[in-house]
Design a protein around this motif. Structure first.
Motif, PDB file in Angstrom:
ATOM      1  N   GLN A  50       0.761  -1.202   0.068  1.00  0.00           N
ATOM      2  CA  GLN A  50       0.070   0.039  -0.009  1.00  0.00           C
ATOM      3  C   GLN A  50       0.849   1.242   0.018  1.00  0.00           C
ATOM      4  O   GLN A  50       0.461   2.258  -0.325  1.00  0.00           O
ATOM      5  CB  GLN A  50      -1.001  -0.052   1.260  1.00  0.00           C
ATOM      6  CG  GLN A  50      -1.827  -1.164   1.380  1.00  0.00           C
ATOM      7  CD  GLN A  50      -2.458  -0.971   2.696  1.00  0.00           C
ATOM      8  OE1 GLN A  50      -3.286  -0.226   3.001  1.00  0.00           O
ATOM      9  NE2 GLN A  50      -2.071  -1.985   3.664  1.00  0.00           N
ATOM     10  N   GLU A  77       2.337   2.810  11.083  1.00  0.00           N
ATOM     11  CA  GLU A  77       1.339   3.905  11.154  1.00  0.00           C
ATOM     12  C   GLU A  77       0.043   3.664  10.194  1.00  0.00           C
ATOM     13  O   GLU A  77      -0.924   3.902  10.534  1.00  0.00           O
ATOM     14  CB  GLU A  77       1.852   5.243  10.930  1.00  0.00           C
ATOM     15  CG  GLU A  77       2.755   5.690  12.193  1.00  0.00           C
ATOM     16  CD  GLU A  77       2.160   5.769  13.479  1.00  0.00           C
ATOM     17  OE1 GLU A  77       1.137   6.243  13.759  1.00  0.00           O
ATOM     18  OE2 GLU A  77       2.808   5.070  14.464  1.00  0.00           O
ATOM     19  N   LEU A  78       0.665   3.357   8.796  1.00  0.00           N
ATOM     20  CA  LEU A  78      -0.579   3.354   7.823  1.00  0.00           C
ATOM     21  C   LEU A  78      -1.154   1.832   7.595  1.00  0.00           C
ATOM     22  O   LEU A  78      -2.215   1.996   7.018  1.00  0.00           O
ATOM     23  CB  LEU A  78       0.175   3.782   6.495  1.00  0.00           C
ATOM     24  CG  LEU A  78       0.777   5.100   6.429  1.00  0.00           C
ATOM     25  CD1 LEU A  78       1.170   5.344   5.032  1.00  0.00           C
ATOM     26  CD2 LEU A  78      -0.383   6.144   6.690  1.00  0.00           C
ATOM     27  N   LYS A  81      -1.861   0.154  12.727  1.00  0.00           N
ATOM     28  CA  LYS A  81      -2.543   0.876  13.584  1.00  0.00           C
ATOM     29  C   LYS A  81      -4.047   1.355  12.727  1.00  0.00           C
ATOM     30  O   LYS A  81      -4.783   1.455  13.538  1.00  0.00           O
ATOM     31  CB  LYS A  81      -2.008   2.260  13.909  1.00  0.00           C
ATOM     32  CG  LYS A  81      -0.730   2.031  14.914  1.00  0.00           C
ATOM     33  CD  LYS A  81      -0.389   3.420  15.423  1.00  0.00           C
ATOM     34  CE  LYS A  81       1.038   2.968  16.484  1.00  0.00           C
ATOM     35  NZ  LYS A  81       1.706   4.346  16.993  1.00  0.00           N
ATOM     36  N   ARG A  82      -3.652   1.532  11.329  1.00  0.00           N
ATOM     37  CA  ARG A  82      -5.151   2.002  10.757  1.00  0.00           C
ATOM     38  C   ARG A  82      -6.165   0.754  10.853  1.00  0.00           C
ATOM     39  O   ARG A  82      -7.201   0.918  11.239  1.00  0.00           O
ATOM     40  CB  ARG A  82      -4.775   2.152   9.456  1.00  0.00           C
ATOM     41  CG  ARG A  82      -6.090   2.475   8.691  1.00  0.00           C
ATOM     42  CD  ARG A  82      -5.730   2.492   7.201  1.00  0.00           C
ATOM     43  NE  ARG A  82      -5.290   1.326   6.748  1.00  0.00           N
ATOM     44  CZ  ARG A  82      -5.284   0.797   5.313  1.00  0.00           C
ATOM     45  NH1 ARG A  82      -5.426   2.005   4.561  1.00  0.00           N
ATOM     46  NH2 ARG A  82      -4.878  -0.096   4.920  1.00  0.00           N
ATOM     47  N   ASN A  83      -5.602  -0.407  10.734  1.00  0.00           N
ATOM     48  CA  ASN A  83      -6.343  -1.564  10.804  1.00  0.00           C
ATOM     49  C   ASN A  83      -6.720  -2.062  12.224  1.00  0.00           C
ATOM     50  O   ASN A  83      -7.948  -2.471  12.575  1.00  0.00           O
ATOM     51  CB  ASN A  83      -5.783  -2.821  10.093  1.00  0.00           C
ATOM     52  CG  ASN A  83      -5.627  -2.639   8.615  1.00  0.00           C
ATOM     53  OD1 ASN A  83      -6.481  -1.915   8.167  1.00  0.00           O
ATOM     54  ND2 ASN A  83      -4.695  -3.504   7.969  1.00  0.00           N
ATOM     55  N   GLU A  84      -5.943  -1.738  13.040  1.00  0.00           N
ATOM     56  CA  GLU A  84      -6.397  -1.880  14.468  1.00  0.00           C
ATOM     57  C   GLU A  84      -7.678  -0.841  14.817  1.00  0.00           C
ATOM     58  O   GLU A  84      -8.557  -1.303  15.405  1.00  0.00           O
ATOM     59  CB  GLU A  84      -5.181  -1.576  15.612  1.00  0.00           C
ATOM     60  CG  GLU A  84      -5.489  -1.867  16.987  1.00  0.00           C
ATOM     61  CD  GLU A  84      -5.458  -3.167  17.288  1.00  0.00           C
ATOM     62  OE1 GLU A  84      -6.448  -3.623  18.295  1.00  0.00           O
ATOM     63  OE2 GLU A  84      -4.953  -4.105  16.504  1.00  0.00           O
ATOM     64  N   ARG A  85      -7.505   0.321  14.444  1.00  0.00           N
ATOM     65  CA  ARG A  85      -8.529   1.257  14.557  1.00  0.00           C
ATOM     66  C   ARG A  85      -9.906   0.896  14.097  1.00  0.00           C
ATOM     67  O   ARG A  85     -11.118   0.954  14.588  1.00  0.00           O
ATOM     68  CB  ARG A  85      -8.370   2.754  14.183  1.00  0.00           C
ATOM     69  CG  ARG A  85      -6.930   3.516  15.158  1.00  0.00           C
ATOM     70  CD  ARG A  85      -7.130   4.755  14.722  1.00  0.00           C
ATOM     71  NE  ARG A  85      -6.754   5.150  13.156  1.00  0.00           N
ATOM     72  CZ  ARG A  85      -5.504   4.964  12.545  1.00  0.00           C
ATOM     73  NH1 ARG A  85      -4.469   5.028  13.735  1.00  0.00           N
ATOM     74  NH2 ARG A  85      -5.466   5.376  11.546  1.00  0.00           N
ATOM     75  N   MET A  86      -9.601   0.282  12.619  1.00  0.00           N
ATOM     76  CA  MET A  86     -11.008   0.053  12.148  1.00  0.00           C
ATOM     77  C   MET A  86     -11.697  -1.241  12.760  1.00  0.00           C
ATOM     78  O   MET A  86     -12.791  -1.237  12.895  1.00  0.00           O
ATOM     79  CB  MET A  86     -10.690  -0.455  10.434  1.00  0.00           C
ATOM     80  CG  MET A  86     -10.078   0.875   9.638  1.00  0.00           C
ATOM     81  SD  MET A  86     -11.521   2.180   9.562  1.00  0.00           S
ATOM     82  CE  MET A  86     -12.323   1.074   8.139  1.00  0.00           C
ATOM     83  N   HIS A 110      -7.307  -2.783   3.309  1.00  0.00           N
ATOM     84  CA  HIS A 110      -7.505  -3.306   4.791  1.00  0.00           C
ATOM     85  C   HIS A 110      -7.252  -4.894   4.856  1.00  0.00           C
ATOM     86  O   HIS A 110      -7.486  -5.515   5.966  1.00  0.00           O
ATOM     87  CB  HIS A 110      -8.928  -2.842   5.203  1.00  0.00           C
ATOM     88  CG  HIS A 110      -9.232  -1.381   5.348  1.00  0.00           C
ATOM     89  ND1 HIS A 110      -8.703  -0.806   6.518  1.00  0.00           N
ATOM     90  CD2 HIS A 110      -9.737  -0.424   4.481  1.00  0.00           C
ATOM     91  CE1 HIS A 110      -8.891   0.436   6.492  1.00  0.00           C
ATOM     92  NE2 HIS A 110      -9.614   0.730   5.367  1.00  0.00           N
TER      93      HIS A 110
END
Length: 137
Positions: A50, A77-78, A81-86, A110
């Protein structure tokens, strides 16, 4: 590091445009494997697919260190962490509305590599099913 990352990204895009660098897969490849539910395909198992690939063995040693640092930062970070937040957002909705059914749709990014949204949910004990195209929900 920002200048280095921008320069490497531009060089990579210029190489792709000039034809001296070949993309490992096309958008059509992503769509085909996603539609078939084949999230274990080689193209989905690259964490950095990505983000631009900054690691290049032709770089001088001090720039290779910078490239590795930037690559690690972007991956963390991209992607992770993004997938964890989602995943946490999905879990919150499901737990707060246990009496309701949900359908979640995510972009292909994702599902790439390790620590995907699906991985986050399954590690929390949720069951995740792929719905192929054309299958009624």
């Amino acid at each position: 590091q920002v200048l280095f990352a921008l320069n490497q990204t531009l060089l990579q895009h210029e190489s792709l445009r000039a034809g001296s660098l070949q993309a490992p897969y096309t958008t059509e490849d992503l769509i085909k494997h996603y539609n078939c539910g084949d999230l274990n395909a080689v193209i989905f198992n690259h964490d950095t697919s990505q983000v631009p690939n900054f690691i290049n063995t032709t770089l001088p040693p001090h720039e290779q260190v910078t490239a590795q640092e930037i690559d690690s930062y972007f991956r963390q970070e991209l992607i992770y962490k993004r997938n964890e937040r989602m995943g946490k957002r999905v879990m919150t909705l499901l737990r707060e509305n246990a009496d309701k059914s949900f359908f979640f749709a995510f972009g292909a990014g994702h599902f790439l590599g390790n620590n995907t949204v699906i991985d986050v949910l399954r590690q929390a004990g949720f069951e995740v099913e792929h719905t192929p195209p054309g299958q009624p929900i």
